[in-house]
Each structure stands twice: as C-alpha cells, then as structure tokens.
Design a protein around this motif. Structure first.
Motif, PDB file in Angstrom:
ATOM      1  N   ASP A 107      47.571 -10.717  38.410  1.00  0.00           N
ATOM      2  CA  ASP A 107      48.090  -9.362  38.578  1.00  0.00           C
ATOM      3  C   ASP A 107      49.597  -9.319  38.347  1.00  0.00           C
ATOM      4  O   ASP A 107      50.110  -8.384  37.715  1.00  0.00           O
TER       5      ASP A 107
ATOM      6  N   ARG B  18      50.119  -9.544  34.582  1.00  0.00           N
ATOM      7  CA  ARG B  18      49.751  -8.296  33.906  1.00  0.00           C
ATOM      8  C   ARG B  18      50.789  -7.207  34.148  1.00  0.00           C
ATOM      9  O   ARG B  18      51.184  -6.496  33.211  1.00  0.00           O
ATOM     10  N   ARG B  19      51.217  -7.051  35.393  1.00  0.00           N
ATOM     11  CA  ARG B  19      52.181  -6.002  35.728  1.00  0.00           C
ATOM     12  C   ARG B  19      53.533  -6.255  35.079  1.00  0.00           C
ATOM     13  O   ARG B  19      54.224  -5.329  34.649  1.00  0.00           O
ATOM     14  N   THR B  20      53.895  -7.528  34.997  1.00  0.00           N
ATOM     15  CA  THR B  20      55.167  -7.880  34.371  1.00  0.00           C
ATOM     16  C   THR B  20      55.161  -7.514  32.894  1.00  0.00           C
ATOM     17  O   THR B  20      56.091  -6.892  32.378  1.00  0.00           O
TER      18      THR B  20
ATOM     19  N   ALA C 270      55.211  -3.836  32.162  1.00  0.00           N
ATOM     20  CA  ALA C 270      56.544  -3.251  32.336  1.00  0.00           C
ATOM     21  C   ALA C 270      57.472  -3.593  31.178  1.00  0.00           C
ATOM     22  O   ALA C 270      58.653  -3.218  31.188  1.00  0.00           O
TER      23      ALA C 270
ATOM     24  N   ASP D 126      57.239  -4.111  41.727  1.00  0.00           N
ATOM     25  CA  ASP D 126      57.562  -2.983  40.853  1.00  0.00           C
ATOM     26  C   ASP D 126      59.048  -2.676  40.894  1.00  0.00           C
ATOM     27  O   ASP D 126      59.672  -2.398  39.849  1.00  0.00           O
TER      28      ASP D 126
END
Length: 256
Positions: free
Chosen positions: A198, A201-203, A206, A157
């Motif tokens: 994951d 997806r998080r990338t 963002a 993050d």
C-alpha cells in the motif's frame, strides 16, 4: 542520465549499501554491477569525511552516489548534496514537520532553504555554469523520506504532499519491529506485506519514487510489482561473507 532521470523513466535501480568508511573499499564496491552506491551514516560507519571522499570514486565509476544521513541530521543532507550526492535518504521521518525540515535542507529557494555552495558537487558533475546548476538542482536531487513506523504510515499522505519530498524509502526491518510491537525483526514478514504494498502504491500514485531495502533477493520482484524502484542491498559484510562462502565451497569441493 542522472538518478532522478532514470527514476522518472521508471527504471529499477539496485544500489549497494556501504557501511565501511573507506574510500578505497567504496571504490571496489562501485566497480561492481550495481547502479548506485549508498553511503550509510545512520547504522553504517560513514561520517562526514568519508562521505566527502567516497562520493568521488562512485562518480568515477559512472554510478549514482546516495547518502543515508543520521536521524534528524537534516543539515547533513545539504552537506551530502554539496559533496556531490544525487540523493539523500532521511531515516525516521515520522511527521509532516520532519518531512518539511528535510525538504527545506534538500532544495534551494523558493522550494526550500538550502544554502548555496556546490564547491565539490558542481565540478564533480562536470558543471561550470553556476546559474544552470542552480536552476537544475532541485529537479536533479532526490529526497527520500524513510517510512519505518506506524506514525509515518498514519501521515503518509501528508509526507507525500510536502513540497520538496521526492520519494519514500521503506525500512522493512524497523517496520517489522513496529508492526510486531517489538517482538521480532523480519524484513519479509508476510503479515505486513499488504501495508508495504500500500505504501508503494500510494507513493507512486502521488507521482513520487519508492525505495526499499531488500534482505532476501527472492522477494525483489515482488517489491517491484508493488511499485518500488530503488532496491537497496549488498553491504560489504554481506558481499564478503557470501563471496567467501562460495569460494571456499568450490575450493573444498575440488579438494574432495
């Protein structure tokens, strides 16, 4: 369209992976059906001179030049951009501080600390307007921080929130070594796939781009479903080996 524009348009880009530091070889590779060519300075044989000379035939083939720099050589990120690269992949970005130093080398002020000097890049991209080039460069250049370790995942993050970081590139080989504590190397290890998904997806959540190296073409669609857009594959060694094997098999079949 630039590589950045195509990624923002949610296109899937397949990049060949060049480790042979020879512009003529790169020219042949760029003439194939890949959308981009990545010049590898980390594990491949590319060096500063070969990167300078190899970007030109990639651009002439209307493909996107990408450079993977050696570990910690953020100064080479600026050099690669000055030579005309559209994107840079930085390996082993394991902390927010690593990400900040990488971003600083990739972007002009006030976003970063990159020094001015597009001696090769601007004319290679057909630009004669220095002010326009300066104003557009930060958006046009793509910085990929590599995630390959538990440490990088732990601060993902923070890396994604770092100004000037445009995307994440996951190295599944090193990631599998870290995942198994050095017991094996397996880029398609099923046990780590949920974490790989994951990260993708998080990338994308963002608002950043996600890339990954693909060793098994059969799994490429699965990576795209995870959010990965830039798919790297097809080294010279791999292409020569597979092409020679198919040709010899056909010849031997004809010969009976």
């Amino acid at each position: 369209m630039s590589l950045a524009e195509r990624l923002h348009a949610n296109e899937t880009i397949i990049t060949a992976w060049s480790g042979v530091p020879d512009a003529l070889t790169v020219e042949i590779l760029a003439g194939q059906g890949f959308g981009a060519v990545t010049l590898d300075m980390q594990h491949g044989g590319h060096n500063e001179d070969s990167v300078l000379r190899s970007i030109a035939p990639v651009l002439r083939a209307d493909k996107h030049p990408i450079v993977r720099i050696p570990v910690g050589r953020f100064d080479m990120a600026s050099r690669a951009l000055d030579f005309g690269a559209e994107a840079v992949i930085a390996p082993m970005v394991n902390s927010v501080d690593d990400a900040r130093r990488f971003a600083a080398a990739m972007k002009y002020p006030p976003l970063g600390e990159r020094s001015w000097g597009p001696t090769f890049a601007a004319p290679r991209h057909g630009s004669k307007d220095s002010i326009k080039w300066l104003r557009e460069s930060n958006a046009r250049t793509v910085s990929f921080a590599m995630v390959e370790t538990h440490a990088a995942v732990a601060v993902l993050d923070g890396i994604l929130e770092t100004p000037g970081i445009d995307g994440i590139f996951l190295g599944p080989g090193d990631f599998s070594i870290a995942w198994t504590k050095g017991e094996t190397i397996n880029s398609t290890l099923e046990d780590m796939m949920e974490t790989v998904a994951d990260v993708g997806r998080r990338t994308r959540a963002a608002g950043k781009h996600a890339g990954i190296y693909v060793t098994d073409p059969a799994i490429a669609g699965r990576f795209v479903d995870m959010g990965y857009q830039l798919l790297a594959t097809g080294s010279e060694h791999q292409l020569i080996s597979s092409g020679a094997a198919r040709l010899l098999a056909d010849l031997n079949k004809s010969l009976g």
